[in-house]
Every structure is written in structure tokens, then in C-alpha cells.
Write a protein that holds these residues in place. Structure first.
Motif, PDB file in Angstrom:
ATOM      1  N   ALA A 129     -49.187  34.444  20.518  1.00 21.83           N
ATOM      2  CA  ALA A 129     -49.531  35.175  19.296  1.00 21.83           C
ATOM      3  C   ALA A 129     -50.744  36.055  19.590  1.00 21.83           C
ATOM      4  N   MET A 175     -50.946  39.842  14.793  1.00 25.54           N
ATOM      5  CA  MET A 175     -50.453  41.207  14.976  1.00 25.54           C
ATOM      6  C   MET A 175     -49.028  41.208  15.523  1.00 25.54           C
ATOM      7  N   ALA A 176     -48.759  40.223  16.386  1.00 26.91           N
ATOM      8  CA  ALA A 176     -47.442  40.139  17.025  1.00 26.91           C
ATOM      9  C   ALA A 176     -47.256  38.744  17.610  1.00 26.91           C
ATOM     10  N   THR A 177     -46.005  38.333  17.697  1.00 29.68           N
ATOM     11  CA  THR A 177     -45.671  37.082  18.370  1.00 29.68           C
ATOM     12  C   THR A 177     -44.547  37.375  19.361  1.00 29.68           C
ATOM     13  N   ALA A 178     -44.454  36.521  20.359  1.00 30.41           N
ATOM     14  CA  ALA A 178     -43.400  36.673  21.357  1.00 30.41           C
ATOM     15  C   ALA A 178     -43.032  35.303  21.898  1.00 30.41           C
ATOM     16  N   LEU A 193     -47.823  46.991  22.028  1.00 28.38           N
ATOM     17  CA  LEU A 193     -48.728  46.619  20.932  1.00 28.38           C
ATOM     18  C   LEU A 193     -49.589  47.838  20.621  1.00 28.38           C
ATOM     19  N   LEU A 253     -45.736  43.359  26.528  1.00 27.69           N
ATOM     20  CA  LEU A 253     -45.342  43.606  25.143  1.00 27.69           C
ATOM     21  C   LEU A 253     -45.958  44.902  24.645  1.00 27.69           C
TER      22      LEU A 253
END
Length: 109
Positions: free
Chosen positions: A61, A70-73, A88, A86
């Protein structure tokens, strides 16, 4: 027990049982990240430092300075050293490894 679990999962679980029950230890992970400001890319690096190799899903995260995600993967780690990238739009303040605490591991420096 393994046969019962395989029946319930409707798939073979031999590799799972081998690495989590019969193989000693747990993943010992070294984690680092960097951000490329020009390309707006988050680079994640994960290294396994224990004897043997584990194969497992791992989540990350990226959080801003306010602590908002902001983002998860989610990736499958199937090598002793793995790198992922990633997109971003801006640099995170921090990146958390396994933010939902689903993986048994020890973080090493």
C-alpha cells in the motif's frame, strides 16, 4: 488432513503444505522502494533471505503524508529477489508491505 483440505479447496495443495508445514522457517524479507519523479513510477523490491524459497502473494500500500492510501497492489512472489513497478502520479510518503497483515514473515534489515 491434507486430503481433506484439497477436497475443500478443490485443487492440489502439495506445494502449500510443503513450504508452510514441512519446510522449516518462514519468509525473511528485505523490502525497499524508490520513486522515479520523472516517469511517475514506484519501484518495489523484495528479497527473501531465509534458506529455501517460499512462493506467496504479497500486498503493498502506497500512502500519502496524511496516511491515506494512494494505491494498492498485489503480486505473487515466486523468486528469491523480485522487483515490481507501479505507475503512481506522485511520490508516496511511505509504502507498507503486507498492510492487512495476511502473510507470516519476518522483516530483516
Amino acid at each position: 488432513f491434507q486430503a481433506v483440505m484439497e477436497d475443500a479447496a478443490e485443487k492440489p495443495l502439495g506445494d502449500f503444505f510443503q513450504q508452510w508445514l514441512y519446510q522449516p522457517g518462514q519468509p525473511e524479507l528485505k523490502f525497499s522502494w524508490s520513486y522515479d519523479e520523472k516517469k511517475h513510477l514506484l519501484h518495489l523490491k523484495l528479497e527473501q533471505n531465509q534458506p529455501g524459497k517460499f512462493v506467496f502473494p504479497v500486498e503493498f500500500a502506497a500512502l500519502n503524508a496524511a496516511g491515506e492510501v494512494m494505491a494498492t497492489a498485489r503480486f505473487i512472489c515466486d523468486t528469491r529477489s523480485a522487483d515490481w513497478v507501479l505507475p503512481l502520479p506522485q511520490s508516496p510518503a511511505r509504502v507498507d508491505l503486507d498492510p492487512n497483515t495476511r502473510l507470516l514473515f519476518r522483516l530483516v534489515k
